[in-house]
Write a protein that holds these residues in place. Structure first.
Motif, PDB file in Angstrom:
ATOM      1  N   ASP A 158     -50.010  -5.410  93.256  1.00  0.00           N
ATOM      2  CA  ASP A 158     -50.886  -5.929  92.204  1.00  0.00           C
ATOM      3  C   ASP A 158     -50.109  -6.629  91.093  1.00  0.00           C
ATOM      4  O   ASP A 158     -50.653  -6.909  90.029  1.00  0.00           O
ATOM      5  CB  ASP A 158     -51.752  -4.815  91.617  1.00  0.00           C
ATOM      6  CG  ASP A 158     -50.933  -3.680  91.011  1.00  0.00           C
ATOM      7  OD1 ASP A 158     -49.687  -3.781  90.997  1.00  0.00           O
ATOM      8  OD2 ASP A 158     -51.537  -2.686  90.556  1.00  0.00           O
ATOM      9  N   THR A 159     -48.833  -6.922  91.352  1.00  0.00           N
ATOM     10  CA  THR A 159     -47.985  -7.567  90.346  1.00  0.00           C
ATOM     11  C   THR A 159     -47.425  -8.872  90.900  1.00  0.00           C
ATOM     12  O   THR A 159     -46.643  -8.856  91.857  1.00  0.00           O
ATOM     13  CB  THR A 159     -46.823  -6.647  89.937  1.00  0.00           C
ATOM     14  OG1 THR A 159     -47.355  -5.404  89.459  1.00  0.00           O
ATOM     15  CG2 THR A 159     -45.987  -7.293  88.846  1.00  0.00           C
ATOM     16  N   PRO A 160     -47.821 -10.022  90.356  1.00  0.00           N
ATOM     17  CA  PRO A 160     -47.362 -11.306  90.888  1.00  0.00           C
ATOM     18  C   PRO A 160     -45.852 -11.488  90.773  1.00  0.00           C
ATOM     19  O   PRO A 160     -45.192 -10.911  89.908  1.00  0.00           O
ATOM     20  CB  PRO A 160     -48.104 -12.331  90.020  1.00  0.00           C
ATOM     21  CG  PRO A 160     -49.277 -11.599  89.471  1.00  0.00           C
ATOM     22  CD  PRO A 160     -48.808 -10.192  89.272  1.00  0.00           C
ATOM     23  N   ALA A 161     -45.324 -12.316  91.666  1.00  0.00           N
ATOM     24  CA  ALA A 161     -43.915 -12.701  91.647  1.00  0.00           C
ATOM     25  C   ALA A 161     -43.822 -14.200  91.376  1.00  0.00           C
ATOM     26  O   ALA A 161     -44.833 -14.896  91.260  1.00  0.00           O
ATOM     27  CB  ALA A 161     -43.258 -12.348  92.975  1.00  0.00           C
ATOM     28  N   ASP A 162     -42.592 -14.692  91.301  1.00  0.00           N
ATOM     29  CA  ASP A 162     -42.362 -16.115  91.050  1.00  0.00           C
ATOM     30  C   ASP A 162     -42.177 -16.917  92.331  1.00  0.00           C
ATOM     31  O   ASP A 162     -42.077 -18.146  92.281  1.00  0.00           O
ATOM     32  CB  ASP A 162     -41.122 -16.302  90.170  1.00  0.00           C
ATOM     33  CG  ASP A 162     -41.304 -15.723  88.774  1.00  0.00           C
ATOM     34  OD1 ASP A 162     -42.458 -15.617  88.321  1.00  0.00           O
ATOM     35  OD2 ASP A 162     -40.281 -15.370  88.147  1.00  0.00           O
ATOM     36  N   GLY A 163     -42.110 -16.226  93.479  1.00  0.00           N
ATOM     37  CA  GLY A 163     -41.893 -16.937  94.728  1.00  0.00           C
ATOM     38  C   GLY A 163     -42.275 -16.101  95.933  1.00  0.00           C
ATOM     39  O   GLY A 163     -42.535 -14.894  95.831  1.00  0.00           O
ATOM     40  N   PHE A 164     -42.318 -16.774  97.090  1.00  0.00           N
ATOM     41  CA  PHE A 164     -42.552 -16.122  98.373  1.00  0.00           C
ATOM     42  C   PHE A 164     -41.288 -16.202  99.214  1.00  0.00           C
ATOM     43  O   PHE A 164     -40.588 -17.222  99.211  1.00  0.00           O
ATOM     44  CB  PHE A 164     -43.682 -16.810  99.145  1.00  0.00           C
ATOM     45  CG  PHE A 164     -45.061 -16.517  98.626  1.00  0.00           C
ATOM     46  CD1 PHE A 164     -45.712 -15.340  98.964  1.00  0.00           C
ATOM     47  CD2 PHE A 164     -45.712 -17.432  97.814  1.00  0.00           C
ATOM     48  CE1 PHE A 164     -46.993 -15.071  98.500  1.00  0.00           C
ATOM     49  CE2 PHE A 164     -46.995 -17.184  97.349  1.00  0.00           C
ATOM     50  CZ  PHE A 164     -47.634 -15.994  97.689  1.00  0.00           C
ATOM     51  N   ILE A 165     -41.024 -15.134  99.967  1.00  0.00           N
ATOM     52  CA  ILE A 165     -39.889 -15.107 100.880  1.00  0.00           C
ATOM     53  C   ILE A 165     -40.392 -15.206 102.317  1.00  0.00           C
ATOM     54  O   ILE A 165     -41.570 -14.974 102.599  1.00  0.00           O
ATOM     55  CB  ILE A 165     -39.026 -13.840 100.687  1.00  0.00           C
ATOM     56  CG1 ILE A 165     -39.840 -12.568 101.019  1.00  0.00           C
ATOM     57  CG2 ILE A 165     -38.502 -13.782  99.262  1.00  0.00           C
ATOM     58  CD1 ILE A 165     -39.648 -12.015 102.395  1.00  0.00           C
ATOM     59  N   LEU A 166     -39.478 -15.562 103.227  1.00  0.00           N
ATOM     60  CA  LEU A 166     -39.796 -15.676 104.647  1.00  0.00           C
ATOM     61  C   LEU A 166     -38.741 -14.926 105.439  1.00  0.00           C
ATOM     62  O   LEU A 166     -37.555 -14.927 105.078  1.00  0.00           O
ATOM     63  CB  LEU A 166     -39.816 -17.149 105.063  1.00  0.00           C
ATOM     64  CG  LEU A 166     -40.224 -17.469 106.504  1.00  0.00           C
ATOM     65  CD1 LEU A 166     -41.714 -17.211 106.707  1.00  0.00           C
ATOM     66  CD2 LEU A 166     -39.893 -18.929 106.842  1.00  0.00           C
ATOM     67  N   MET A 167     -39.162 -14.276 106.507  1.00  0.00           N
ATOM     68  CA  MET A 167     -38.239 -13.532 107.351  1.00  0.00           C
ATOM     69  C   MET A 167     -38.672 -13.676 108.806  1.00  0.00           C
ATOM     70  O   MET A 167     -39.802 -14.085 109.087  1.00  0.00           O
ATOM     71  CB  MET A 167     -38.212 -12.061 106.935  1.00  0.00           C
ATOM     72  CG  MET A 167     -39.573 -11.430 106.799  1.00  0.00           C
ATOM     73  SD  MET A 167     -39.592  -9.880 105.869  1.00  0.00           S
ATOM     74  CE  MET A 167     -38.814  -8.793 107.033  1.00  0.00           C
ATOM     75  N   ALA A 233     -55.470 -12.793  89.086  1.00  0.00           N
ATOM     76  CA  ALA A 233     -56.280 -12.663  87.880  1.00  0.00           C
ATOM     77  C   ALA A 233     -55.381 -12.818  86.649  1.00  0.00           C
ATOM     78  O   ALA A 233     -54.170 -12.591  86.713  1.00  0.00           O
ATOM     79  CB  ALA A 233     -56.983 -11.311  87.871  1.00  0.00           C
ATOM     80  N   PRO A 234     -55.945 -13.216  85.517  1.00  0.00           N
ATOM     81  CA  PRO A 234     -55.132 -13.484  84.323  1.00  0.00           C
ATOM     82  C   PRO A 234     -54.329 -12.266  83.860  1.00  0.00           C
ATOM     83  O   PRO A 234     -54.690 -11.116  84.136  1.00  0.00           O
ATOM     84  CB  PRO A 234     -56.184 -13.878  83.276  1.00  0.00           C
ATOM     85  CG  PRO A 234     -57.362 -14.334  84.062  1.00  0.00           C
ATOM     86  CD  PRO A 234     -57.375 -13.488  85.300  1.00  0.00           C
ATOM     87  N   LYS A 235     -53.250 -12.542  83.168  1.00  0.00           N
ATOM     88  CA  LYS A 235     -52.465 -11.464  82.568  1.00  0.00           C
ATOM     89  C   LYS A 235     -53.353 -10.614  81.668  1.00  0.00           C
ATOM     90  O   LYS A 235     -54.224 -11.129  80.970  1.00  0.00           O
ATOM     91  CB  LYS A 235     -51.308 -12.043  81.750  1.00  0.00           C
ATOM     92  CG  LYS A 235     -50.212 -12.676  82.582  1.00  0.00           C
ATOM     93  CD  LYS A 235     -49.071 -13.175  81.697  1.00  0.00           C
ATOM     94  CE  LYS A 235     -47.951 -13.769  82.526  1.00  0.00           C
ATOM     95  NZ  LYS A 235     -46.842 -14.268  81.681  1.00  0.00           N
ATOM     96  N   GLY A 236     -53.127  -9.320  81.713  1.00  0.00           N
ATOM     97  CA  GLY A 236     -53.942  -8.398  80.936  1.00  0.00           C
ATOM     98  C   GLY A 236     -55.087  -7.796  81.726  1.00  0.00           C
ATOM     99  O   GLY A 236     -55.732  -6.847  81.266  1.00  0.00           O
ATOM    100  N   SER A 237     -55.354  -8.346  82.933  1.00  0.00           N
ATOM    101  CA  SER A 237     -56.409  -7.791  83.782  1.00  0.00           C
ATOM    102  C   SER A 237     -55.996  -6.415  84.292  1.00  0.00           C
ATOM    103  O   SER A 237     -54.811  -6.141  84.504  1.00  0.00           O
ATOM    104  CB  SER A 237     -56.689  -8.712  84.968  1.00  0.00           C
ATOM    105  OG  SER A 237     -57.080  -9.999  84.546  1.00  0.00           O
ATOM    106  N   LEU A 238     -56.973  -5.557  84.516  1.00  0.00           N
ATOM    107  CA  LEU A 238     -56.692  -4.219  85.020  1.00  0.00           C
ATOM    108  C   LEU A 238     -55.994  -4.277  86.367  1.00  0.00           C
ATOM    109  O   LEU A 238     -55.067  -3.513  86.636  1.00  0.00           O
ATOM    110  CB  LEU A 238     -57.998  -3.421  85.132  1.00  0.00           C
ATOM    111  CG  LEU A 238     -57.869  -1.969  85.613  1.00  0.00           C
ATOM    112  CD1 LEU A 238     -57.036  -1.160  84.609  1.00  0.00           C
ATOM    113  CD2 LEU A 238     -59.252  -1.346  85.794  1.00  0.00           C
ATOM    114  N   ASP A 239     -56.417  -5.192  87.235  1.00  0.00           N
ATOM    115  CA  ASP A 239     -55.803  -5.387  88.549  1.00  0.00           C
ATOM    116  C   ASP A 239     -55.712  -6.884  88.794  1.00  0.00           C
ATOM    117  O   ASP A 239     -56.717  -7.544  89.054  1.00  0.00           O
ATOM    118  CB  ASP A 239     -56.642  -4.714  89.636  1.00  0.00           C
ATOM    119  CG  ASP A 239     -56.033  -4.861  91.032  1.00  0.00           C
ATOM    120  OD1 ASP A 239     -55.013  -5.567  91.176  1.00  0.00           O
ATOM    121  OD2 ASP A 239     -56.589  -4.267  91.977  1.00  0.00           O
TER     122      ASP A 239
END
Length: 315
Positions: A158-167, A233-239
């Motif tokens: 439930d916490t966004p990152a700055d990028g996606f990885i591939l494996m 969802a925007p920052k500050g959202s419950l999830d």
């Protein structure tokens, strides 16, 4: 272009997540989360259940598959299904919330179409939202002898990152942790470099604080990879992962699973709830690849909406 909102077909009300794969028996298989599945619904709410989808997008049927691998627990405490793929008759599943606190991923596999499952004795603690790149029926359109997976580059679902990885891993070694290799970079000849060292992993897609839930499918007729990506969802959202009833998403396309990626569609607010997961099943793509269907969890249900691809040369 999207079909009108009033044409959306919805089933399995009250269930979400919904990763999908096309298996060797010509059926599609899914996991569903935090709900009761398809009619007739199961009596007790599950964190993760299984189902078989048969038929065409305008007239399909979902059949719950009861399994000892069903998961219980609400929210972060219950394991969820994030990604599915069928390879040579074996279903592989990435489960999230493997630590029972909203983080980590764990592999499971089934040789009897989701009735029984074997759980790996290892986990990826670094990745919380893993999925598989799907290549047609039972992976029969795979680009090579590897199975490809992706994740947002973070441990929590439930916490966004700055990028996606591939494996990737050889298709006969999916359940071996030490066999997985990670995308590191593109070399001077334009080819991907793979590493066994997680610390050297690179990203194949960057979008600051916007990388979370996603699904990638190969569109064989167009020879393009389609990557559905939720806008958190925007920052500050419950999830920040909850966009079942309102929100947006992007669809990106590329000639290879490592890119380069172009924006095919992007909206911060779709005309209906986009759900927190979206998939373009290869089974429901037209022969020319231009008509397809999005399976998404909008409205907290198994929702299906037709899409038509307009190529630039058609404009």
């Amino acid at each position: 272009m999207w079909a009108p909102a009033d044409t959306v077909v919805r089933k399995a009300a009250g269930s979400d997540n919904l990763p999908v794969t096309w298996a060797d028996d010509d059926a599609m298989y899914i996991t569903w989360g935090d709900g009761w599945g398809f009619e007739p619904k199961v009596q007790k709410k599950l964190s993760m259940g299984f189902a078989r989808i048969i038929g065409e997008p305008s007239n399909f049927k979902g059949i719950n598959i009861r399994s000892a691998a069903e998961q219980y627990g609400g929210g972060r405490s219950g394991r969820k299904g994030w990604g599915l793929i069928s390879v040579e008759g074996v279903l592989y599943l990435w489960m999230g919330h493997a630590d029972r606190h909203g983080g980590q991923s764990q592999l499971a596999w089934s040789v009897d179409h989701a009735r029984t499952w074997t759980f790996a004795d290892w986990k990826f603690s670094q990745f919380g939202l893993m999925g598989f790149v799907n290549f047609g029926k039972d992976n029969d359109q795979a680009r090579d002898d590897y199975v490809y997976s992706y994740s947002h580059d973070g441990p929590l679902a439930d916490t966004p990152a700055d990028g996606f990885i591939l494996m990737r891993v050889q298709k006969n070694r999916v359940n071996e942790r030490e066999s997985w290799k990670f995308f590191e970079r593109i070399d001077q000849t334009g080819q991907p470099v793979w590493t066994s060292d997680l610390k050297h992993r690179g990203v194949v897609f960057q979008h600051t604080d916007e990388c979370l839930r996603s699904a990638m499918t190969y569109n064989a007729p167009l020879r393009r990879y389609l990557w559905w990506q939720q806008i958190p969802a925007p920052k500050g959202s419950l999830d920040r992962g909850d966009t079942r009833f309102e929100g947006g998403f992007g669809v990106y396309d590329a000639p290879e699973p490592w890119g380069p990626w172009s924006t095919a569609f992007y909206t911060e607010k779709w005309d209906i709830g986009p759900g927190e997961h979206g998939d373009f099943p290869a089974k429901w793509m037209s022969e020319d690849g231009r008509e397809l269907y999005l399976v998404f969890s909008g409205g907290d249900s198994f929702s299906v909406r037709k899409a038509t691809i307009v190529l630039k040369r058609d404009d």
